[in-house]
Design a protein around this motif. Structure first.
Motif, PDB file in Angstrom:
ATOM      1  N   VAL A 116       0.833  -1.204   0.000  1.00 30.37           N
ATOM      2  CA  VAL A 116       0.000   0.000   0.000  1.00 30.37           C
ATOM      3  C   VAL A 116       0.869   1.255   0.000  1.00 30.37           C
ATOM      4  N   LEU A 117       2.015   1.201   0.661  1.00 35.24           N
ATOM      5  CA  LEU A 117       2.926   2.346   0.761  1.00 35.24           C
ATOM      6  C   LEU A 117       3.729   2.594  -0.518  1.00 35.24           C
ATOM      7  N   GLU A 118       3.744   1.640  -1.399  1.00 34.78           N
ATOM      8  CA  GLU A 118       4.591   1.700  -2.592  1.00 34.78           C
ATOM      9  C   GLU A 118       4.497   3.034  -3.357  1.00 34.78           C
ATOM     10  N   PRO A 119       3.309   3.585  -3.608  1.00 39.53           N
ATOM     11  CA  PRO A 119       3.253   4.843  -4.373  1.00 39.53           C
ATOM     12  C   PRO A 119       3.908   6.046  -3.679  1.00 39.53           C
ATOM     13  N   LEU A 120       4.076   5.980  -2.375  1.00 37.22           N
ATOM     14  CA  LEU A 120       4.660   7.101  -1.626  1.00 37.22           C
ATOM     15  C   LEU A 120       6.105   6.859  -1.205  1.00 37.22           C
ATOM     16  N   LYS A 121       6.671   5.730  -1.574  1.00 31.68           N
ATOM     17  CA  LYS A 121       7.969   5.326  -1.018  1.00 31.68           C
ATOM     18  C   LYS A 121       9.116   6.281  -1.339  1.00 31.68           C
ATOM     19  N   HIS A 122       8.972   7.115  -2.375  1.00 31.20           N
ATOM     20  CA  HIS A 122      10.017   8.076  -2.720  1.00 31.20           C
ATOM     21  C   HIS A 122      10.010   9.290  -1.788  1.00 31.20           C
ATOM     22  N   ARG A 123       9.013   9.370  -0.897  1.00 36.09           N
ATOM     23  CA  ARG A 123       8.869  10.544  -0.040  1.00 36.09           C
ATOM     24  C   ARG A 123       9.308  10.299   1.396  1.00 36.09           C
ATOM     25  N   PHE A 124       9.781   9.093   1.698  1.00 33.16           N
ATOM     26  CA  PHE A 124      10.250   8.777   3.045  1.00 33.16           C
ATOM     27  C   PHE A 124      11.278   7.668   2.987  1.00 33.16           C
ATOM     28  N   VAL A 125      12.003   7.506   4.072  1.00 30.74           N
ATOM     29  CA  VAL A 125      12.914   6.381   4.252  1.00 30.74           C
ATOM     30  C   VAL A 125      12.177   5.372   5.120  1.00 30.74           C
ATOM     31  N   LEU A 126      12.053   4.150   4.622  1.00 30.76           N
ATOM     32  CA  LEU A 126      11.380   3.101   5.389  1.00 30.76           C
ATOM     33  C   LEU A 126      12.406   2.344   6.220  1.00 30.76           C
ATOM     34  N   GLN A 127      12.188   2.369   7.518  1.00 28.06           N
ATOM     35  CA  GLN A 127      13.053   1.650   8.455  1.00 28.06           C
ATOM     36  C   GLN A 127      12.199   0.546   9.071  1.00 28.06           C
ATOM     37  N   GLN A 128      12.686  -0.681   9.025  1.00 26.71           N
ATOM     38  CA  GLN A 128      11.928  -1.788   9.593  1.00 26.71           C
ATOM     39  C   GLN A 128      12.591  -2.264  10.881  1.00 26.71           C
ATOM     40  N   VAL A 129      11.765  -2.494  11.886  1.00 25.00           N
ATOM     41  CA  VAL A 129      12.238  -2.987  13.171  1.00 25.00           C
ATOM     42  C   VAL A 129      11.561  -4.330  13.422  1.00 25.00           C
ATOM     43  N   ASP A 130      12.361  -5.385  13.473  1.00 24.96           N
ATOM     44  CA  ASP A 130      11.846  -6.724  13.751  1.00 24.96           C
ATOM     45  C   ASP A 130      11.682  -6.855  15.266  1.00 24.96           C
ATOM     46  N   ILE A 131      10.440  -6.826  15.723  1.00 25.74           N
ATOM     47  CA  ILE A 131      10.183  -6.826  17.162  1.00 25.74           C
ATOM     48  C   ILE A 131      10.452  -8.179  17.814  1.00 25.74           C
ATOM     49  N   SER A 132      10.669  -9.215  16.997  1.00 26.40           N
ATOM     50  CA  SER A 132      10.928 -10.539  17.569  1.00 26.40           C
ATOM     51  C   SER A 132      12.394 -10.736  17.953  1.00 26.40           C
ATOM     52  N   LEU A 133      13.257  -9.805  17.583  1.00 25.07           N
ATOM     53  CA  LEU A 133      14.674  -9.909  17.952  1.00 25.07           C
ATOM     54  C   LEU A 133      14.855  -9.563  19.428  1.00 25.07           C
ATOM     55  N   PRO A 134      15.776 -10.247  20.102  1.00 25.43           N
ATOM     56  CA  PRO A 134      15.964 -10.005  21.544  1.00 25.43           C
ATOM     57  C   PRO A 134      16.249  -8.544  21.886  1.00 25.43           C
ATOM     58  N   GLU A 135      16.984  -7.841  21.034  1.00 23.21           N
ATOM     59  CA  GLU A 135      17.318  -6.447  21.329  1.00 23.21           C
ATOM     60  C   GLU A 135      16.116  -5.510  21.194  1.00 23.21           C
ATOM     61  N   ASN A 136      15.008  -6.026  20.662  1.00 22.94           N
ATOM     62  CA  ASN A 136      13.804  -5.207  20.496  1.00 22.94           C
ATOM     63  C   ASN A 136      12.675  -5.644  21.429  1.00 22.94           C
ATOM     64  N   LYS A 137      13.039  -6.199  22.581  1.00 25.71           N
ATOM     65  CA  LYS A 137      12.050  -6.696  23.537  1.00 25.71           C
ATOM     66  C   LYS A 137      11.047  -5.611  23.956  1.00 25.71           C
ATOM     67  N   LEU A 138      11.522  -4.404  24.134  1.00 24.08           N
ATOM     68  CA  LEU A 138      10.625  -3.304  24.498  1.00 24.08           C
ATOM     69  C   LEU A 138       9.502  -3.166  23.462  1.00 24.08           C
ATOM     70  N   TRP A 139       9.874  -3.200  22.175  1.00 30.15           N
ATOM     71  CA  TRP A 139       8.872  -3.070  21.112  1.00 30.15           C
ATOM     72  C   TRP A 139       7.979  -4.302  21.057  1.00 30.15           C
ATOM     73  N   TRP A 140       8.539  -5.476  21.339  1.00 33.17           N
ATOM     74  CA  TRP A 140       7.730  -6.702  21.383  1.00 33.17           C
ATOM     75  C   TRP A 140       6.655  -6.573  22.463  1.00 33.17           C
ATOM     76  N   ASP A 141       7.065  -6.149  23.645  1.00 28.55           N
ATOM     77  CA  ASP A 141       6.111  -6.009  24.744  1.00 28.55           C
ATOM     78  C   ASP A 141       5.015  -4.992  24.412  1.00 28.55           C
ATOM     79  N   ARG A 142       5.377  -3.963  23.678  1.00 28.80           N
ATOM     80  CA  ARG A 142       4.427  -2.901  23.355  1.00 28.80           C
ATOM     81  C   ARG A 142       3.512  -3.249  22.183  1.00 28.80           C
ATOM     82  N   TYR A 143       4.059  -3.915  21.144  1.00 32.32           N
ATOM     83  CA  TYR A 143       3.327  -4.047  19.883  1.00 32.32           C
ATOM     84  C   TYR A 143       3.046  -5.470  19.409  1.00 32.32           C
TER      85      TYR A 143
END
Length: 114
Positions: free
Chosen positions: A51-78
């Motif tokens: 869905v984001l494809e048509p707008l992708k030239h207007r932002f930098v997409l950063q992906q955060v894998d919440i299942s990684l141990p270093e992202n436990k805070l995001w896992w707990d939240r989301y």
């Protein structure tokens, strides 16, 4: 530098939005960061990226894998809410992409940079 100025002169004859897209690599303005909190697999996240494809030239997409141990805070939240999106570090939306909202906020950011 002269080559860039010559290219800009030619591009002025093009549609304004097309010229802006082509000149973006020469711009000193930074693109906003859209952060996608995701995990693998995540079919809703894959759908959201499409869905984001048509707008992708207007932002930098950063992906955060919440299942990684270093992202436990995001896992707990989301863990029950992905996909979740932040724009420049601020919560934006979850579950589905709201293109209207994203478009409005991107326009606001772009206006501030001009």
């Amino acid at each position: 530098m002269q080559n860039i100025l010559d290219a800009m002169s030619v591009l002025r004859t093009l549609c304004r939005s097309s010229a802006e897209q082509l000149l973006r690599p020469f711009s000193t303005k930074s693109l906003p960061t859209l952060t996608l909190f995701t995990k693998d697999p995540c079919p809703l996240c894959d759908e959201a990226k499409e869905v984001l494809e048509p707008l992708k030239h207007r932002f930098v997409l950063q992906q955060v894998d919440i299942s990684l141990p270093e992202n436990k805070l995001w896992w707990d939240r989301y863990k029950w809410d992905i996909p979740v999106f932040h724009l420049n570090g601020q919560f934006l939306m979850k579950h589905r992409v709201n293109l209207g909202l994203l478009e409005k906020l991107l326009q606001d950011i772009e206006k501030q940079q001009t």
